[in-house]
Design a protein around this motif. Structure first.
Motif, PDB file in Angstrom:
ATOM      1  N   SER A 213       0.836  -1.213   0.000  1.00 59.73           N
ATOM      2  CA  SER A 213       0.000   0.000   0.000  1.00 59.73           C
ATOM      3  C   SER A 213       0.870   1.262   0.000  1.00 59.73           C
ATOM      4  O   SER A 213       1.795   1.401   0.807  1.00 59.73           O
ATOM      5  CB  SER A 213      -0.912  -0.001   1.222  1.00 59.73           C
ATOM      6  OG  SER A 213      -1.570   1.239   1.313  1.00 59.73           O
ATOM      7  N   SER A 214       0.521   2.196  -0.905  1.00 58.49           N
ATOM      8  CA  SER A 214       1.266   3.458  -1.008  1.00 58.49           C
ATOM      9  C   SER A 214       0.632   4.558  -0.170  1.00 58.49           C
ATOM     10  O   SER A 214       1.227   5.606   0.041  1.00 58.49           O
ATOM     11  CB  SER A 214       1.269   3.921  -2.467  1.00 58.49           C
ATOM     12  OG  SER A 214      -0.076   4.190  -2.868  1.00 58.49           O
ATOM     13  N   GLY A 215      -0.625   4.346   0.221  1.00 55.02           N
ATOM     14  CA  GLY A 215      -1.364   5.378   0.938  1.00 55.02           C
ATOM     15  C   GLY A 215      -2.191   6.266   0.015  1.00 55.02           C
ATOM     16  O   GLY A 215      -3.001   7.075   0.481  1.00 55.02           O
ATOM     17  N   MET A 274     -11.757   3.216   6.639  1.00 61.41           N
ATOM     18  CA  MET A 274     -10.636   2.318   6.950  1.00 61.41           C
ATOM     19  C   MET A 274      -9.991   1.847   5.657  1.00 61.41           C
ATOM     20  O   MET A 274     -10.346   0.803   5.111  1.00 61.41           O
ATOM     21  CB  MET A 274     -11.141   1.114   7.754  1.00 61.41           C
ATOM     22  CG  MET A 274     -12.061   1.477   8.915  1.00 61.41           C
ATOM     23  SD  MET A 274     -11.280   2.553  10.125  1.00 61.41           S
ATOM     24  CE  MET A 274     -10.136   1.445  10.890  1.00 61.41           C
ATOM     25  N   ALA A 276      -6.534   1.701   5.207  1.00 63.27           N
ATOM     26  CA  ALA A 276      -5.177   1.150   5.374  1.00 63.27           C
ATOM     27  C   ALA A 276      -5.142  -0.348   5.102  1.00 63.27           C
ATOM     28  O   ALA A 276      -6.130  -1.058   5.306  1.00 63.27           O
ATOM     29  CB  ALA A 276      -4.692   1.417   6.794  1.00 63.27           C
ATOM     30  N   LYS A 338     -17.042  -9.295   5.147  1.00 65.09           N
ATOM     31  CA  LYS A 338     -16.396  -8.231   5.938  1.00 65.09           C
ATOM     32  C   LYS A 338     -17.394  -7.131   6.293  1.00 65.09           C
ATOM     33  O   LYS A 338     -17.349  -6.569   7.386  1.00 65.09           O
ATOM     34  CB  LYS A 338     -15.213  -7.636   5.164  1.00 65.09           C
ATOM     35  CG  LYS A 338     -14.012  -8.558   5.165  1.00 65.09           C
ATOM     36  CD  LYS A 338     -12.900  -8.099   4.231  1.00 65.09           C
ATOM     37  CE  LYS A 338     -11.847  -9.196   4.140  1.00 65.09           C
ATOM     38  NZ  LYS A 338     -10.870  -9.010   3.092  1.00 65.09           N
ATOM     39  N   ASN A 350     -11.980  -3.608  -3.970  1.00 66.56           N
ATOM     40  CA  ASN A 350     -11.074  -3.542  -5.139  1.00 66.56           C
ATOM     41  C   ASN A 350     -10.366  -4.883  -5.248  1.00 66.56           C
ATOM     42  O   ASN A 350     -10.084  -5.545  -4.260  1.00 66.56           O
ATOM     43  CB  ASN A 350     -10.099  -2.370  -5.136  1.00 66.56           C
ATOM     44  CG  ASN A 350      -9.425  -2.042  -3.817  1.00 66.56           C
ATOM     45  OD1 ASN A 350      -8.825  -0.994  -3.654  1.00 66.56           O
ATOM     46  ND2 ASN A 350      -9.497  -2.927  -2.841  1.00 66.56           N
ATOM     47  N   ARG A 360      -0.719   1.151  -5.148  1.00 66.33           N
ATOM     48  CA  ARG A 360       0.352   1.987  -5.730  1.00 66.33           C
ATOM     49  C   ARG A 360      -0.033   2.932  -6.863  1.00 66.33           C
ATOM     50  O   ARG A 360       0.408   4.053  -6.901  1.00 66.33           O
ATOM     51  CB  ARG A 360       1.539   1.124  -6.203  1.00 66.33           C
ATOM     52  CG  ARG A 360       2.312   0.528  -5.074  1.00 66.33           C
ATOM     53  CD  ARG A 360       3.652   0.013  -5.552  1.00 66.33           C
ATOM     54  NE  ARG A 360       3.510  -0.992  -6.565  1.00 66.33           N
ATOM     55  CZ  ARG A 360       3.803  -2.267  -6.426  1.00 66.33           C
ATOM     56  NH1 ARG A 360       4.276  -2.684  -5.282  1.00 66.33           N
ATOM     57  NH2 ARG A 360       3.646  -3.120  -7.396  1.00 66.33           N
ATOM     58  N   LYS A 382      -7.857   7.768  -8.359  1.00 59.94           N
ATOM     59  CA  LYS A 382      -8.195   7.528  -6.950  1.00 59.94           C
ATOM     60  C   LYS A 382      -8.937   8.728  -6.358  1.00 59.94           C
ATOM     61  O   LYS A 382      -9.815   8.575  -5.517  1.00 59.94           O
ATOM     62  CB  LYS A 382      -6.931   7.174  -6.154  1.00 59.94           C
ATOM     63  CG  LYS A 382      -6.495   5.735  -6.444  1.00 59.94           C
ATOM     64  CD  LYS A 382      -5.340   5.228  -5.632  1.00 59.94           C
ATOM     65  CE  LYS A 382      -5.162   3.718  -5.956  1.00 59.94           C
ATOM     66  NZ  LYS A 382      -3.906   3.148  -5.486  1.00 59.94           N
TER      67      LYS A 382
HETATM   68  O1  PMT Z   1      -2.594   2.650  -0.641  1.00 56.72           O
HETATM   69  P1  PMT Z   1      -2.773   2.369  -2.119  1.00 56.72           P
HETATM   70  O2  PMT Z   1      -1.476   1.959  -2.787  1.00 56.72           O
HETATM   71  O3  PMT Z   1      -3.460   3.505  -2.818  1.00 56.72           O
HETATM   72  O4  PMT Z   1      -3.716   1.086  -2.245  1.00 56.72           O
HETATM   73  C1  PMT Z   1      -5.044   1.165  -1.812  1.00 56.72           C
HETATM   74  C2  PMT Z   1      -5.490  -0.136  -1.123  1.00 56.72           C
HETATM   75  C3  PMT Z   1      -5.432  -1.270  -2.117  1.00 56.72           C
HETATM   76  C4  PMT Z   1      -4.594  -0.441   0.072  1.00 56.72           C
HETATM   77  C5  PMT Z   1      -6.957   0.112  -0.628  1.00 56.72           C
HETATM   78  O5  PMT Z   1      -7.759   0.415  -1.731  1.00 56.72           O
HETATM   79  C6  PMT Z   1      -7.522  -1.084   0.116  1.00 56.72           C
HETATM   80  O6  PMT Z   1      -8.106  -1.978  -0.469  1.00 56.72           O
HETATM   81  N1  PMT Z   1      -7.354  -1.102   1.470  1.00 56.72           N
HETATM   82  C7  PMT Z   1      -7.719  -2.236   2.327  1.00 56.72           C
HETATM   83  C8  PMT Z   1      -6.769  -3.361   2.109  1.00 56.72           C
HETATM   84  C9  PMT Z   1      -6.985  -4.523   3.038  1.00 56.72           C
HETATM   85  O7  PMT Z   1      -6.020  -4.926   3.622  1.00 56.72           O
HETATM   86  O8  PMT Z   1      -8.185  -4.989   3.143  1.00 56.72           O
HETATM   87  P2  PMT Z   1      -8.575  -6.246   4.102  1.00 56.72           P
HETATM   88  O9  PMT Z   1      -9.513  -7.019   3.292  1.00 56.72           O
HETATM   89  O10 PMT Z   1      -7.375  -6.952   4.616  1.00 56.72           O
HETATM   90  O11 PMT Z   1      -9.246  -5.574   5.355  1.00 56.72           O
HETATM   91  C10 PMT Z   1     -10.644  -5.258   5.388  1.00 56.72           C
HETATM   92  C11 PMT Z   1     -10.872  -3.969   6.166  1.00 56.72           C
HETATM   93  O12 PMT Z   1     -10.498  -4.125   7.539  1.00 56.72           O
HETATM   94  C12 PMT Z   1     -10.086  -2.798   5.652  1.00 56.72           C
HETATM   95  O13 PMT Z   1     -10.926  -1.678   5.740  1.00 56.72           O
HETATM   96  C13 PMT Z   1      -8.893  -2.704   6.593  1.00 56.72           C
HETATM   97  O14 PMT Z   1      -8.416  -1.368   6.719  1.00 56.72           O
HETATM   98  C14 PMT Z   1      -9.521  -3.168   7.900  1.00 56.72           C
HETATM   99  N2  PMT Z   1      -8.586  -3.863   8.834  1.00 56.72           N
HETATM  100  C15 PMT Z   1      -7.969  -5.024   8.493  1.00 56.72           C
HETATM  101  C16 PMT Z   1      -7.148  -5.673   9.386  1.00 56.72           C
HETATM  102  C17 PMT Z   1      -6.957  -5.096  10.670  1.00 56.72           C
HETATM  103  N3  PMT Z   1      -6.160  -5.679  11.578  1.00 56.72           N
HETATM  104  N4  PMT Z   1      -7.569  -3.957  10.980  1.00 56.72           N
HETATM  105  C18 PMT Z   1      -8.372  -3.320  10.088  1.00 56.72           C
HETATM  106  O15 PMT Z   1      -8.910  -2.259  10.395  1.00 56.72           O
END
Ligand code: PMT
Length: 397
Positions: A213-215, A274, A276, A338, A350, A360, A382
């Motif tokens: 992730s780039s943020g 959320m 990140a 989720k 995504n 990125r 974005k």
């Molecule tokens: O940063 P970029 O390079 O622009 O890329 C963007 C992205 C791909 C990172 C972004 O669009 C994205 O999809 N972010 C979530 C990525 C992710 O790890 O998703 P997840 O399916 O693992 O998690 C589901 C949700 O729970 C997310 O909202 C995540 O922030 C949150 N989570 C997950 C694990 C954790 N321990 N705590 C959380 O809050």
């Protein structure tokens, strides 16, 4: 107001095209990035060389470059723009826009543009006054096009009356006002947390576990919320990005740091996004010294991190909670799971399987999913995705 804005300047075949050079210069001088699209006839009124020099960008006329066959994508161009300004706009082009004719690049770009569109008509007084032209202008207004009214004065025909294209300075002011209008502070008084970027889980003082992730996605959301008047606290994992103007940024490293930073701030917020990419696992222990390599393989024991989103989901009450899902398979089912488990109001899906989506890059391809519906969005920047997310937050509020 125009600094950093992406503006497409469309030029059609009118004698008033000579004023487009001054117009382009004023837009560039105000800090806008300008790309010029011309109809084939416009080239007879002002040269592409003049416009390319002033805009500092190649001129677009054809659907493809005849020299190398490269496609001039009107869709990408339409998505790139913050504003599409057609000046001068002839009676012919206005009629085609009103009816959806798409026989040149300027018109296909109009049909693809999602940004505000403004036209500055230019024609002889009788053409302008004709019921057909007025009907077309009324239809364009209904379709959301902004008409920058022509002025009265001496026309190219020698006649005097209404139909002269507005002066370049007035057009620039109209465009600035149009873009300012979009920035109504609809979220004034609201406070949002946004998480962005990658977390870093230390293995030893030298190595760590992280992700790509780039943020960029989370920073775009923070920027969009701020532009609508919200107060934003950005809880940021490691990124190379600058802090968006007006945003309070809290830097964190690990998933646990991010958890702590979010939980203490959530109570006084109206919502959280959320974005990140948070580590689900972290080393059971962090070695105090650099781990030396041995002869054989090695394994690192991992333990689960705390799920920040799930914790906020339990505490959320009336607050808005938006999640992201980055998937590589069973996208819909995983995202819905989720959505329910973490008590999100909606989730932004995504997939790494889609070109232009995810980590990125400057673009993303997402679906917005809530309990009632799934809305699929095409490839876009974005920042544009962030607009859709914040629009949906406003709906939910
Ligand atoms: O940063 P970029 O390079 O622009 O890329 C963007 C992205 C791909 C990172 C972004 O669009 C994205 O999809 N972010 C979530 C990525 C992710 O790890 O998703 P997840 O399916 O693992 O998690 C589901 C949700 O729970 C997310 O909202 C995540 O922030 C949150 N989570 C997950 C694990 C954790 N321990 N705590 C959380 O809050």
């Amino acid at each position: 107001m125009l600094k950093g804005k992406h503006i497409i300047l469309g030029i059609t075949g009118s004698i008033a095209a000579y004023k487009s050079a001054v117009l382009c210069r004023l837009l560039v001088g105000a800090g806008a990035e300008v790309k010029v699209v011309m109809t084939p006839l416009a080239k007879q009124f002002i040269t592409p060389l003049t416009m390319a020099t002033l805009s500092k960008n190649p001129i677009l006329v054809d659907f493809f470059n005849p020299e190398n066959g490269e496609w001039n994508s009107h869709v990408k161009l339409g998505l790139w723009a913050d504003c599409y300004l057609i000046a001068p706009a002839t009676a012919n082009t206005l009629a085609k826009m009103a009816t959806g004719v798409a026989d040149n690049l300027l018109l296909t770009t109009y049909l693809s543009a999602r940004c505000p569109v403004a036209v500055a008509p230019a024609m002889d007084l009788d053409m302008y006054a004709h019921r057909a032209t007025q009907r077309n202008l009324a239809r364009l207004r209904e379709n959301g096009v902004n008409i920058i009214a022509p002025a009265a004065g001496e026309l190219a025909s020698g006649l005097v009356g209404n139909g002269r294209m507005a002066e370049p300075q007035d057009i620039v002011e109209a465009v600035a006002a149009l873009l300012a209008e979009k920035k109504k502070p609809t979220l004034e008084g609201k406070h949002f947390l946004v998480t962005a970027g990658a977390t870093i889980e230390a293995i030893d003082p030298v190595r760590y576990i992280s992700n790509h992730s780039s943020g960029k996605m989370g920073y775009a959301v923070a920027e969009e919320l701020t532009s609508r008047g919200a107060r934003v606290t950005l809880i940021s994992g490691r990124t190379a990005l600058d802090t968006p103007k007006g945003v309070e940024r809290v830097d964190v490293l690990s998933a646990e740091d991010m958890y702590q930073a979010c939980v203490v701030r959530f109570d006084e917020a109206d919502g959280a996004v959320m974005c990140a990419a948070v580590a689900d696992y972290t080393p059971q222990s962090v070695a105090q010294e650099k781990i030396k390599k041995g002869e054989g393989d090695m394994a690192i024991a991992l333990k689960r991190t705390r799920d920040i989103a799930a914790e906020l989901g339990q505490r959320k009450g009336q607050r808005i909670l938006v999640g992201f899902a980055m998937e590589t398979q069973n996208e819909q089912a995983n995202a819905e799971d989720k959505l329910r488990r973490k008590n999100f109001d909606f989730i932004v899906l995504n997939s790494l399987r889609v070109e232009g989506a995810g980590f990125r890059g400057d673009t993303n391809v997402v679906s917005l999913i809530d309990a009632a519906e799934r809305k699929d969005l095409p490839l876009m920047s974005k920042r544009e995705v962030a607009k859709h997310i914040v629009d949906k937050i406003e709906e939910k509020l």
